[in-house]
Scaffold this motif. Structure first.
Motif, mmCIF file in Angstrom:
data_model
loop_
_atom_site.group_PDB
_atom_site.id
_atom_site.type_symbol
_atom_site.label_atom_id
_atom_site.label_comp_id
_atom_site.label_asym_id
_atom_site.label_seq_id
_atom_site.Cartn_x
_atom_site.Cartn_y
_atom_site.Cartn_z
ATOM 1 N N GLN A 43 6.248 3.999 36.817
ATOM 2 C CA GLN A 43 7.416 4.627 37.475
ATOM 3 C C GLN A 43 8.201 3.587 38.266
ATOM 4 O OE1 GLN A 43 6.661 8.200 39.811
ATOM 5 N NE2 GLN A 43 8.684 8.098 40.771
ATOM 6 N N HIS A 44 7.510 2.784 39.067
ATOM 7 C CA HIS A 44 8.144 1.614 39.696
ATOM 8 C C HIS A 44 7.680 0.385 38.925
ATOM 9 C CE1 HIS A 44 9.132 3.585 43.866
ATOM 10 N NE2 HIS A 44 9.870 4.047 42.877
ATOM 11 N N TYR A 45 8.579 -0.515 38.664
ATOM 12 C CA TYR A 45 8.279 -1.609 37.738
ATOM 13 C C TYR A 45 8.836 -2.959 38.191
ATOM 14 C CZ TYR A 45 12.802 0.389 36.695
ATOM 15 O OH TYR A 45 14.047 0.916 36.848
ATOM 16 N N ASP A 46 9.815 -2.996 39.089
ATOM 17 C CA ASP A 46 10.315 -4.301 39.562
ATOM 18 C C ASP A 46 9.164 -5.035 40.250
ATOM 19 O OD1 ASP A 46 12.856 -3.613 38.757
ATOM 20 O OD2 ASP A 46 13.599 -3.168 40.780
ATOM 21 N N ASN A 103 6.644 11.707 41.266
ATOM 22 C CA ASN A 103 6.574 12.334 39.937
ATOM 23 C C ASN A 103 5.300 11.952 39.190
ATOM 24 O OD1 ASN A 103 8.921 13.755 40.293
ATOM 25 N ND2 ASN A 103 10.217 12.343 39.119
ATOM 26 N N GLU A 135 9.959 15.870 46.335
ATOM 27 C CA GLU A 135 8.584 15.630 46.804
ATOM 28 C C GLU A 135 7.912 16.928 47.237
ATOM 29 O OE1 GLU A 135 11.278 14.060 47.945
ATOM 30 O OE2 GLU A 135 11.044 11.992 47.252
ATOM 31 N N HIS A 209 16.335 5.693 51.195
ATOM 32 C CA HIS A 209 16.237 5.896 49.745
ATOM 33 C C HIS A 209 16.153 7.350 49.320
ATOM 34 C CE1 HIS A 209 11.915 6.093 50.770
ATOM 35 N NE2 HIS A 209 11.802 6.827 49.686
ATOM 36 N N ARG A 243 17.128 2.438 44.506
ATOM 37 C CA ARG A 243 17.844 3.704 44.302
ATOM 38 C C ARG A 243 19.237 3.702 44.950
ATOM 39 N NH1 ARG A 243 15.752 8.733 42.986
ATOM 40 N NH2 ARG A 243 17.545 10.074 42.763
HETATM 41 C C1 UD1 Z 1 10.253 7.679 44.212
HETATM 42 C C2 UD1 Z 1 9.680 9.015 44.663
HETATM 43 C C3 UD1 Z 1 9.904 9.185 46.153
HETATM 44 C C4 UD1 Z 1 9.333 8.003 46.933
HETATM 45 C C5 UD1 Z 1 9.894 6.703 46.373
HETATM 46 C C6 UD1 Z 1 9.182 5.555 47.031
HETATM 47 C C7 UD1 Z 1 9.823 10.807 42.993
HETATM 48 C C8 UD1 Z 1 10.485 12.076 42.632
HETATM 49 N N1 UD1 Z 1 10.364 10.132 44.013
HETATM 50 O O1 UD1 Z 1 11.653 7.720 44.443
HETATM 51 O O2 UD1 Z 1 9.230 10.355 46.590
HETATM 52 O O3 UD1 Z 1 9.682 8.134 48.281
HETATM 53 O O4 UD1 Z 1 9.651 6.638 44.958
HETATM 54 O O5 UD1 Z 1 9.873 4.359 46.932
HETATM 55 O O6 UD1 Z 1 8.847 10.448 42.391
HETATM 56 N N2 UD1 Z 1 14.436 1.647 40.235
HETATM 57 C C9 UD1 Z 1 14.501 0.298 39.999
HETATM 58 N N3 UD1 Z 1 13.338 -0.404 39.947
HETATM 59 C C10 UD1 Z 1 12.118 0.153 40.107
HETATM 60 C C11 UD1 Z 1 12.059 1.534 40.335
HETATM 61 C C12 UD1 Z 1 13.227 2.272 40.404
HETATM 62 O O7 UD1 Z 1 15.582 -0.264 39.842
HETATM 63 O O8 UD1 Z 1 11.103 -0.565 40.047
HETATM 64 C C13 UD1 Z 1 15.696 2.427 40.347
HETATM 65 C C14 UD1 Z 1 16.150 3.072 39.048
HETATM 66 O O9 UD1 Z 1 17.537 3.032 39.004
HETATM 67 C C15 UD1 Z 1 15.697 4.510 39.226
HETATM 68 C C16 UD1 Z 1 15.838 4.731 40.722
HETATM 69 O O10 UD1 Z 1 15.505 3.469 41.295
HETATM 70 O O11 UD1 Z 1 16.470 5.421 38.489
HETATM 71 C C17 UD1 Z 1 14.911 5.800 41.261
HETATM 72 O O12 UD1 Z 1 13.553 5.551 40.910
HETATM 73 P P1 UD1 Z 1 12.498 6.745 40.825
HETATM 74 O O13 UD1 Z 1 11.136 6.227 40.606
HETATM 75 O O14 UD1 Z 1 12.984 7.808 39.876
HETATM 76 O O15 UD1 Z 1 12.591 7.422 42.225
HETATM 77 P P2 UD1 Z 1 12.641 6.770 43.675
HETATM 78 O O16 UD1 Z 1 13.973 7.027 44.255
HETATM 79 O O17 UD1 Z 1 12.130 5.371 43.613
#
Ligand code: UD1
Ligand code: UDP
Length: 363
Positions: A43-46, A103, A135, A209, A243
């Protein structure tokens, strides 16, 4: 075999002490009792949202990375579910452990429950009572699906009881995010981060965020205006979550000489920066808890919090965008005030969780 499912930055911080304690309890028993498997959903990858946490927190390299990446809620949750179903069927874990409210957490709990694999939820029972937050939806559903519910704060026990969760499943164990904080206290070098980022003695840390703050350009622009106003009072340093990057930058966030934007920081540098701050302005869940323990005044730009203990015991206050500037003025003028460490936020939540898990599985 216990399978831990992790996906997002706060998951890594919460899981590290639990995984370490489960390894340690196995060793203390004189040999491998049961193995652990760590699945990263992707889900997070950077690098700065993921790998740096594995390195700094001593997390084991994930056994598998599902590489799902970003997407809409449905697309992301579904992609995680499809990949996890295959993983769980192939590996038949005895227990799936999930963390927090992202998620990846709900996806893993839902797949495990349908395969009749028991689920343990770390950080159960927190409630903002605001179903517009993704959340809150995730938390409520995960708690209904969980066999073991690990609670960080006493009021969470009442929330679970009110939702019909049997008390025998609920264990108040303290806060593993605080285990991670306390075990890294010696590593937080505030002087070094101040020097590295050219920060003066007195500065404000800001992180934003939440979708409610950074998705809508008009709301984000309103917050940028307030951040500029507080930058007139003291330098603002802001590690920008991906985000909000585009919307906040387009709203002119860095058009102020005393606003310093950074890439997301690694855990050690981030907490070191927070520790030295005069005030923190945030909408993060975890940061409300960390500032409570560090004794740094925290202003949370949200209408509610699922972590009220950070207000009753800690340094946290809820603020509106309009109320932010006077609240920062007040916080800069006063010291953080009295605070009390919330019960069981003592650095031993990981071992407590490990003990309950081992006993439950030994049955
Ligand atoms: C997610 C969690 C949130 C948590 C947050 C912690 C859900 C619904 N939300 O939100 O509860 O507080 O993580 O940080 O699970 N993106 C990048 N690089 C990454 C990851 C994300 O560029 O490594 C960008 C992308 O454009 C992506 C956006 O961030 O669409 C949102 O990422 P996502 O994981 O969907 O939700 P967060 O806002 O990070
Ligand atoms: N954090 C970090 N670097 C940053 C911002 C936050 O290491 O630039 C840490 C923070 O100390 C806490 C966790 O990330 O341990 C909280 O994550 P986040 O605010 O993204 O999520 P939330 O807690 O709101 O779900």
């Amino acid at each position: 075999m216990i399978t831990h499912v992790l996906g997002a930055r706060p998951n890594f911080v919460k899981a590290a002490p639990v995984i370490a304690a489960l390894s340690a309890s196995r060793q203390a028993a004189g040999g491998p009792r049961r193995g652990q498997r760590v699945i990263h959903t992707g889900q997070h990858y950077d690098e700065r949202m993921s790998d740096v946490f594995f390195r700094e927190l001593g997390l084991p390299e994930p056994d598998a990375n599902l590489g799902v990446g970003s997407g809409s809620h449905a697309a992301q949750t579904a992609a995680i579910m499809i990949a996890l179903e295959k993983e769980f069927i192939e590996r038949s874990p005895e227990l799936v452990m999930v963390y927090g409210d992202v998620n990846s957490t709900i996806a893993a709990a839902l797949v495990a429950a349908k395969l009749h694999i028991p689920v343990a939820h770390v950080e159960a029972g927190l409630r903002s009572f605001d179903m517009t937050m993704p959340e809150e939806v995730n938390r409520r559903l995960v708690d209904q699906l969980s066999n073991l519910l690990f609670v960080t704060s006493p009021e969470a026990v009442g929330h679970l009881a009110a939702e019909g969760v049997g008390v025998d499943r609920v264990h108040f164990v303290g806060n593993p995010m605080i285990d991670t904080l306390l075990s890294h206290l010696d590593a937080f070098d505030t002087e070094a981060v101040r020097a590295a980022h050219g920060l003066p003695e007195r500065y404000i840390v800001a992180t934003l965020h939440r979708p409610a703050n950074v998705d809508d350009p008009q709301i984000a622009a309103g917050l940028v205006k307030r951040l500029h106003e507080i930058a007139d009072l003291a330098d603002v340093v802001m590690p920008v979550h991906p985000r909000g990057r585009k919307v906040l930058t387009e709203a002119g966030l860095d058009d102020h000489p005393r606003v310093k934007l950074l890439e997301p920081l690694g855990y050690v540098d981030f907490v070191a920066t927070v520790r030295g701050a005069a005030v923190v302005v945030t909408d993060s869940g975890g940061v409300q808890e960390e500032t409570t323990i560090l004794g740094v005044p925290c202003l949370t730009v949200r209408p509610n919090t699922e972590r009220p203990i950070t207000i009753t015991h800690g340094t946290n206050r809820l603020v509106t965008a309009e109320g932010l500037v006077p609240a920062v003025e007040r916080a800069l003028a006063a010291d953080a005030g009295e605070r009390e460490v919330p019960p069981l936020w003592d650095g031993k939540a990981g071992p407590r969780i490990a003990r309950v898990v081992e006993d439950w599985l030994d049955g």
